[in-house]
Design an enzyme around this catalytic site. Structure first.
Site, mmCIF file in Angstrom:
data_model
loop_
_atom_site.group_PDB
_atom_site.id
_atom_site.type_symbol
_atom_site.label_atom_id
_atom_site.label_comp_id
_atom_site.label_asym_id
_atom_site.label_seq_id
_atom_site.Cartn_x
_atom_site.Cartn_y
_atom_site.Cartn_z
ATOM 1 N N ASP A 40 -10.192 -22.826 5.750
ATOM 2 C CA ASP A 40 -10.477 -22.758 4.321
ATOM 3 C C ASP A 40 -10.181 -24.144 3.725
ATOM 4 O O ASP A 40 -9.528 -24.970 4.373
ATOM 5 C CB ASP A 40 -9.556 -21.685 3.716
ATOM 6 C CG ASP A 40 -9.536 -21.715 2.204
ATOM 7 O OD1 ASP A 40 -10.620 -21.656 1.600
ATOM 8 O OD2 ASP A 40 -8.427 -21.780 1.619
ATOM 9 N N ASP A 95 -9.709 -25.000 -0.331
ATOM 10 C CA ASP A 95 -8.812 -25.025 -1.489
ATOM 11 C C ASP A 95 -7.512 -24.288 -1.189
ATOM 12 O O ASP A 95 -7.526 -23.100 -0.868
ATOM 13 C CB ASP A 95 -9.504 -24.393 -2.708
ATOM 14 C CG ASP A 95 -10.665 -25.248 -3.204
ATOM 15 O OD1 ASP A 95 -10.518 -26.477 -3.222
ATOM 16 O OD2 ASP A 95 -11.707 -24.672 -3.555
HETATM 17 MG MG LIG Z 1 -7.941 -21.045 -0.381
#
Ligand SMILES: [Mg+2]
Length: 247
Positions: A8, A10
């Site tokens: 992932d 962010d």
């Molecule tokens: Mg995230």
């Protein structure tokens, strides 16, 4: 056998959310809206993945007195899309100016992966320009090339917690889920990865530290806690992966 890590962006690669929040607030000011997303409101809005979806959700639930003017004959969705494009530009300028660092252990893992025979992919709801600017600003011009696959933003119809973006990353890697490990920082991301059949290690981030990650293979503060250098962290992730129940 661990063959690929799917990361992932962010909150997992870097604590980007405060930069996103600042960029949203800048756009609101630019457009003459009296909206201000403070940390506590933003923490709640993060339950909605995707920037355009987040703005639409805010309008629908907070019913702000001021709303963006839809252009003549245009739909609100178009006004939101324009707002989001501008927000992406501002975010990318902020990231390019060097305000962000990768979280502890992240760069070490990215740089050690190839030597350890582990492929790298990204699965994120953030838009592709945001991923590119972050990788360039933190890893240098070759940052993007360290990832074989980038599945991002609007490449899939349903964003996290739906599994689509992880399924797309798996398809492009050409690997079954059991040979990969996902790295996530949020409950939405964990659900998405688990929905795609991926064992998942969670590194808790500023906005997600209070969440519960019951279906995670392991939960930690940062990757750096798993080993003293990139090779050691990957070896630790590999050992964790070997303990994952199949399916
Ligand atoms: Mg995230």
């Amino acid at each position: 056998m661990l063959e690929a890590l799917i990361l992932d962006v962010d909150g997992t690669l870097a604590e980007t959310e405060e930069v996103h929040r600042a960029a949203f607030n800048d756009v609101f000011r630019e457009m003459g809206l009296d909206w201000e997303w403070d940390q506590s409101l933003y923490g709640r809005l993060l339950d909605v993945t995707g920037g355009k979806e987040r703005i639409a959700h805010y309008i629908a639930t907070a019913s702000p007195a001021m709303v963006p003017k839809a252009s003549a004959g245009g739909e609100m969705a178009d006004a939101i899309a324009a707002m989001h494009r501008r927000k992406t530009d501002i975010y990318n300028q902020m990231v390019a100016s060097g305000g962000l660092e990768l979280r502890p252990g992240v760069e070490a893992v990215i740089r050690a992966a190839r030597g350890a025979g582990v492929r790298l992919a990204i699965a994120t709801t953030t838009s592709l320009p945001n991923v590119e600017s972050l990788l360039r600003a933190t890893l240098g011009p070759e940052g993007l090339d360290l990832f074989e696959v980038i599945a991002a933003g609007d490449m899939v119809r349903k964003k996290k917690p739906a599994p689509d973006v992880f399924l797309l990353a798996l398809e492009r890697l050409g690997l079954p889920a059991e040979r990969c490990l996902a790295l996530e920082d949020s409950i939405n991301g964990l659900q998405s990865a688990r929905g795609a059949g991926l064992a998942t290690v969670v590194t808790k981030s500023a906005y997600t530290a209070h969440q519960r990650f019951e279906s995670a293979l392991s939960v930690t503060g940062t990757l750096a806690e798993l080993g003293e250098d990139g090779a050691a962290i990957i070896a630790a992730l590999s050992r964790l992966h070997a303990t994952a129940p199949v399916g």
